[in-house]
Scaffold this active site. Structure first.
Site, PDB file in Angstrom:
ATOM      1  N   CYS A 115     -66.444 -41.321   1.375  1.00  0.00           N
ATOM      2  CA  CYS A 115     -66.223 -42.337   1.061  1.00  0.00           C
ATOM      3  C   CYS A 115     -67.063 -42.992   1.093  1.00  0.00           C
ATOM      4  CB  CYS A 115     -65.915 -43.569   0.520  1.00  0.00           C
ATOM      5  SG  CYS A 115     -63.962 -41.665  -0.893  1.00  0.00           S
ATOM      6  N   ASP A 130     -68.163 -35.085  -8.755  1.00  0.00           N
ATOM      7  CA  ASP A 130     -68.365 -36.424  -8.742  1.00  0.00           C
ATOM      8  C   ASP A 130     -69.883 -37.031  -9.526  1.00  0.00           C
ATOM      9  OD1 ASP A 130     -68.019 -38.369  -7.717  1.00  0.00           O
ATOM     10  OD2 ASP A 130     -68.854 -37.661  -5.512  1.00  0.00           O
ATOM     11  N   HIS A 153     -64.903 -37.142  -6.726  1.00  0.00           N
ATOM     12  CA  HIS A 153     -64.919 -37.841  -5.922  1.00  0.00           C
ATOM     13  C   HIS A 153     -63.311 -37.705  -4.737  1.00  0.00           C
ATOM     14  CE1 HIS A 153     -67.069 -40.426  -3.695  1.00  0.00           C
ATOM     15  NE2 HIS A 153     -65.513 -41.096  -3.116  1.00  0.00           N
TER      16      HIS A 153
END
Lengths: 248, 85
Positions: A124, A184, A216
């Site tokens: 992330c 994502d 994600h």
């Protein structure tokens, strides 16, 4: 039987501005010579899952360390309270992160078992910071797991200290492994394509892998986003990448 | 994703109750990101904070999107009623 003992513990290291910061480390106890890996925790904090990743890398044969990027805002605080404080303060400045990552690399190289090679991995927001470390810190391999804003501008009025890094791809000092989900949106598949184009144009050493049916955070075993097929393949790619670039 | 997206408001005149009892609130951040505890990928998170009292001076919630919408409606109704009180 193989000796597989690992020591995991919290330590203090010197980070940016020579500040003492907290870090979590795990390293194999079977001697030998080995590479090191810096684990960059995600924005929600220096948490249980980040520490689990540190231990996993140690079981795979690396000296691993995760610096607590929120050590200064919230020394000794609960990780979620520390993350909340850091967010309210606008996040972690890039220059300070770079200093902390450089301190972690120095610490890894000071170990008696160090072979001098250091890798970095982040998930992330940590994916972008892993990329940033590969621009600024002496590392030999960088893994970016779905980091947003390497390519792509943050929206207007954005309160946190995040700038894109696309214009600096040419400065990349280490081979890059990028792992992304096709579902994502941060980063989007188009942004991953743009990143790959820049890496190719700059003649960098890289591997980009994209996974269908994954968005994600597909490595997160404790969240609905977990995608076993993508995560299993991703960990295999990481192991092979580090074996190539961090081995003796 | 780690959305980074964060709204920040002043919370003068408000109080919250944390692990060590009541304290005056100074600020709140509202953001959509990975929760620590709620069983979902992303939640609407609110941290009510008092930085002068340290990181532990915090009242935190992680709300499902449905809960956040219901809370928004309840706040609208309540604030509207308060205006006519």
């Amino acid at each position: 039987m193989r000796h597989d003992a690992v020591l995991a513990e919290t330590i203090g290291i010197r980070g940016a501005n020579d500040d003492q910061i907290e870090a979590y480390t795990a390293r194999p106890l079977d001697g030998g010579s080995r590479g090191g890996v810096i684990v960059v925790h995600h924005m929600p904090g220096y948490d249980r899952e980040s520490k689990e990743t540190v231990r996993r890398l140690a079981t795979e044969g690396y000296n691993a360390i995760c610096p607590n990027l929120y050590s200064r805002e919230a020394p000794g605080a609960d990780p979620s309270d520390a993350a909340a404080t850091a967010r309210a303060n606008g996040g972690v400045p890039d220059a300070r992160f770079v200093g902390d990552a450089a301190g972690a690399a120095r610490w890894l190289r000071s170990l008696p078992t160090a072979n001098g090679k250091v890798g970095v991995i982040g998930f992330c927001s940590g994916g972008r910071q892993s990329f940033l470390a590969a621009l600024e810190v002496d590392v030999q391999a960088a893994v970016d797991c779905y980091g947003a804003f390497v390519v792509g501008e943050p929206p207007d009025g954005f309160p946190l200290q995040v700038v894109p890094l696309a214009d600096r791809v040419g400065e990349l000092r280490a081979p890059l492994l990028g792992l992304f989900g096709n579902e994502d949106s941060h980063p989007s598949p188009a942004q991953v394509d743009e990143l790959e184009k820049l890496l190719r144009e700059e003649g960098k050493t890289y591997e980009i892998h994209r996974y269908d049916d994954a968005g994600h955070s597909f490595f997160s075993v404790d969240r609905p986003a977990y995608r076993p097929a993508a995560a299993v393949d991703g960990w295999e790619r990481i192991a092979a990448f580090y074996a190539t670039h961090l081995g003796d | 994703m780690c959305t980074y997206s964060t709204e920040k408001i002043d919370t003068a005149g408000s109080s919250g109750k944390g692990a060590d009892g009541w304290f005056p609130l100074r600020t709140a951040t509202v953001y959509y990101d990975h929760p620590v505890h709620a069983p979902d990928d992303h939640t609407v998170n609110i941290d009510f904070l008092n930085p002068e009292r340290g990181p532990g001076a915090r009242v935190a919630v992680e709300l499902s999107l449905d809960t956040a919408k219901a809370l928004l409606k309840a706040l609208e109704i309540t604030v509207e009623r308060a205006a006519h009180h």
